[in-house]
Design a protein around this motif. Sequence first.
Motif, PDB file in Angstrom:
ATOM      1  N   GLU A 100     130.694  27.012  24.381  1.00 30.47           N
ATOM      2  CA  GLU A 100     130.024  27.278  23.125  1.00 30.47           C
ATOM      3  C   GLU A 100     129.034  26.143  22.863  1.00 30.47           C
ATOM      4  O   GLU A 100     129.170  25.040  23.413  1.00 30.47           O
ATOM      5  CB  GLU A 100     131.038  27.350  21.986  1.00 30.47           C
ATOM      6  CG  GLU A 100     132.141  28.356  22.183  1.00 30.47           C
ATOM      7  CD  GLU A 100     131.635  29.788  22.205  1.00 30.47           C
ATOM      8  OE1 GLU A 100     130.659  30.092  21.496  1.00 30.47           O
ATOM      9  OE2 GLU A 100     132.221  30.600  22.934  1.00 30.47           O
ATOM     10  N   ASN A 111     131.483  33.039  15.434  1.00 34.44           N
ATOM     11  CA  ASN A 111     131.002  34.023  16.407  1.00 34.44           C
ATOM     12  C   ASN A 111     132.121  34.601  17.257  1.00 34.44           C
ATOM     13  O   ASN A 111     131.869  35.095  18.360  1.00 34.44           O
ATOM     14  CB  ASN A 111     129.943  33.359  17.308  1.00 34.44           C
ATOM     15  CG  ASN A 111     128.738  32.899  16.522  1.00 34.44           C
ATOM     16  OD1 ASN A 111     128.104  33.687  15.823  1.00 34.44           O
ATOM     17  ND2 ASN A 111     128.422  31.616  16.608  1.00 34.44           N
ATOM     18  N   TRP A 112     133.355  34.557  16.737  1.00 39.02           N
ATOM     19  CA  TRP A 112     134.472  35.104  17.492  1.00 39.02           C
ATOM     20  C   TRP A 112     134.264  36.592  17.725  1.00 39.02           C
ATOM     21  O   TRP A 112     133.864  37.331  16.814  1.00 39.02           O
ATOM     22  CB  TRP A 112     135.777  34.852  16.749  1.00 39.02           C
ATOM     23  CG  TRP A 112     137.004  35.283  17.493  1.00 39.02           C
ATOM     24  CD1 TRP A 112     137.874  36.261  17.162  1.00 39.02           C
ATOM     25  CD2 TRP A 112     137.485  34.724  18.718  1.00 39.02           C
ATOM     26  NE1 TRP A 112     138.885  36.355  18.087  1.00 39.02           N
ATOM     27  CE2 TRP A 112     138.660  35.422  19.075  1.00 39.02           C
ATOM     28  CE3 TRP A 112     137.036  33.696  19.560  1.00 39.02           C
ATOM     29  CZ2 TRP A 112     139.387  35.133  20.222  1.00 39.02           C
ATOM     30  CZ3 TRP A 112     137.757  33.409  20.697  1.00 39.02           C
ATOM     31  CH2 TRP A 112     138.932  34.120  21.019  1.00 39.02           C
ATOM     32  N   TRP A 113     134.532  37.021  18.941  1.00 39.74           N
ATOM     33  CA  TRP A 113     134.171  38.391  19.340  1.00 39.74           C
ATOM     34  C   TRP A 113     134.901  39.468  18.546  1.00 39.74           C
ATOM     35  O   TRP A 113     134.405  40.587  18.394  1.00 39.74           O
ATOM     36  CB  TRP A 113     134.422  38.574  20.843  1.00 39.74           C
ATOM     37  CG  TRP A 113     135.872  38.490  21.256  1.00 39.74           C
ATOM     38  CD1 TRP A 113     136.605  37.359  21.408  1.00 39.74           C
ATOM     39  CD2 TRP A 113     136.742  39.577  21.555  1.00 39.74           C
ATOM     40  NE1 TRP A 113     137.896  37.664  21.783  1.00 39.74           N
ATOM     41  CE2 TRP A 113     138.002  39.020  21.897  1.00 39.74           C
ATOM     42  CE3 TRP A 113     136.595  40.963  21.586  1.00 39.74           C
ATOM     43  CZ2 TRP A 113     139.104  39.802  22.247  1.00 39.74           C
ATOM     44  CZ3 TRP A 113     137.685  41.737  21.941  1.00 39.74           C
ATOM     45  CH2 TRP A 113     138.916  41.160  22.273  1.00 39.74           C
ATOM     46  N   GLN A 114     136.077  39.137  17.994  1.00 43.44           N
ATOM     47  CA  GLN A 114     136.805  40.112  17.171  1.00 43.44           C
ATOM     48  C   GLN A 114     136.526  39.937  15.682  1.00 43.44           C
ATOM     49  O   GLN A 114     137.095  40.660  14.863  1.00 43.44           O
ATOM     50  CB  GLN A 114     138.306  39.983  17.426  1.00 43.44           C
ATOM     51  CG  GLN A 114     138.734  40.375  18.822  1.00 43.44           C
ATOM     52  CD  GLN A 114     140.196  40.088  19.064  1.00 43.44           C
ATOM     53  OE1 GLN A 114     140.686  38.982  18.817  1.00 43.44           O
ATOM     54  NE2 GLN A 114     140.907  41.086  19.556  1.00 43.44           N
ATOM     55  N   GLN A 116     135.350  36.746  12.600  1.00 47.51           N
ATOM     56  CA  GLN A 116     135.865  35.479  12.088  1.00 47.51           C
ATOM     57  C   GLN A 116     137.156  35.665  11.297  1.00 47.51           C
ATOM     58  O   GLN A 116     138.105  34.880  11.436  1.00 47.51           O
ATOM     59  CB  GLN A 116     134.804  34.816  11.204  1.00 47.51           C
ATOM     60  CG  GLN A 116     135.233  33.467  10.621  1.00 47.51           C
ATOM     61  CD  GLN A 116     134.098  32.755   9.905  1.00 47.51           C
ATOM     62  OE1 GLN A 116     132.940  33.181   9.978  1.00 47.51           O
ATOM     63  NE2 GLN A 116     134.411  31.671   9.214  1.00 47.51           N
ATOM     64  N   ASP A 186     133.470  34.827  34.154  1.00 48.10           N
ATOM     65  CA  ASP A 186     133.770  34.901  32.726  1.00 48.10           C
ATOM     66  C   ASP A 186     132.679  35.651  31.964  1.00 48.10           C
ATOM     67  O   ASP A 186     132.648  35.630  30.742  1.00 48.10           O
ATOM     68  CB  ASP A 186     133.936  33.488  32.158  1.00 48.10           C
ATOM     69  CG  ASP A 186     134.657  33.484  30.821  1.00 48.10           C
ATOM     70  OD1 ASP A 186     135.717  34.125  30.716  1.00 48.10           O
ATOM     71  OD2 ASP A 186     134.151  32.836  29.875  1.00 48.10           O
ATOM     72  N   GLY A 187     131.785  36.281  32.695  1.00 43.88           N
ATOM     73  CA  GLY A 187     130.675  37.011  32.085  1.00 43.88           C
ATOM     74  C   GLY A 187     129.381  36.625  32.774  1.00 43.88           C
ATOM     75  O   GLY A 187     129.132  35.442  32.999  1.00 43.88           O
ATOM     76  N   THR A 191     125.312  33.480  26.301  1.00 40.28           N
ATOM     77  CA  THR A 191     125.169  34.088  24.989  1.00 40.28           C
ATOM     78  C   THR A 191     123.693  34.102  24.581  1.00 40.28           C
ATOM     79  O   THR A 191     122.865  33.381  25.149  1.00 40.28           O
ATOM     80  CB  THR A 191     125.965  33.319  23.932  1.00 40.28           C
ATOM     81  OG1 THR A 191     125.418  31.993  23.818  1.00 40.28           O
ATOM     82  CG2 THR A 191     127.445  33.236  24.310  1.00 40.28           C
ATOM     83  N   ASP A 192     123.374  34.901  23.587  1.00 43.38           N
ATOM     84  CA  ASP A 192     121.988  34.979  23.122  1.00 43.38           C
ATOM     85  C   ASP A 192     121.482  33.614  22.663  1.00 43.38           C
ATOM     86  O   ASP A 192     120.322  33.253  22.927  1.00 43.38           O
ATOM     87  CB  ASP A 192     121.873  35.987  21.980  1.00 43.38           C
ATOM     88  CG  ASP A 192     122.075  37.421  22.439  1.00 43.38           C
ATOM     89  OD1 ASP A 192     122.015  37.669  23.664  1.00 43.38           O
ATOM     90  OD2 ASP A 192     122.309  38.281  21.568  1.00 43.38           O
TER      91      ASP A 192
END
Length: 247
Positions: A100, A111-114, A116, A186-187, A191-192
């Motif tokens: 991060e 910015n937690w994917w699920q 905040q 991991d992807g 990130t943007d």
Amino acid sequence: MTDFVLVAGAWLGAWAWDGVVPRLSAAGHGAHPLTLSGLADKQGVSAGQQTHVRDIVDEVERLDLRDVVLVGHSYSGIPAGQAAERIGDRLSHVVFVDSEVPADGESFASNWWQGQEKFEASIAGNGGFWAPLTAADCEGQGLTDEQVARLVGGSTPHPGASLTEPAVLTRPLGELPATYIKCLLDGPEPTDGVARLLTGGNWRLVEMNTGHWPMFSQPDELARILLAAAENQPRASVPPRPGEGAR
């Protein structure tokens, strides 16, 4: 001589760099792995995000380090990015390892994917801590069974306040001289926010064909990339040597 200050991500301590430190030292550099407050051997110490920023700055100043390459992995990219601007001309380069990055006024949880709210509820339900790693979290990350056992066995609960406290930046993060290491298992894409920073001219991208914990899965290749960053030279990704992932 470069001094590397190595800060592992959530749940981990200085011990996580045991596979990387000897390689940096053998190249003639200083290697200073750091345990953040509230983690590993520093459990029980109250810690927010700004505590972790001070941990890093205080270590650099305590050891009177110069020509510092500051390395932040995962969560620790957030305090490392803030500490980098505070150590002034002691800094040579910042390396963000699949991490991060701080944004002024935002927290890790922002910015937690699920979402905040769900993340903060999980921390509250775990006594104010982010529950430590499980073997399931490590699946598909290029780790051997032995490496997973060591990673999970050494993980400790992560202080929740460090994840919900906002970052404080006084200058644009893109002004820092930086390398961003993207671990492809991991992807495939940064990130943007990181992608925007990479367009500014001061940041460069290096890809590793491994998972989120390259200090365990590919310590030789990670050390080579860090050494290249110390030389301030761009480096393309290099496939790991045969058998390296099992070390």
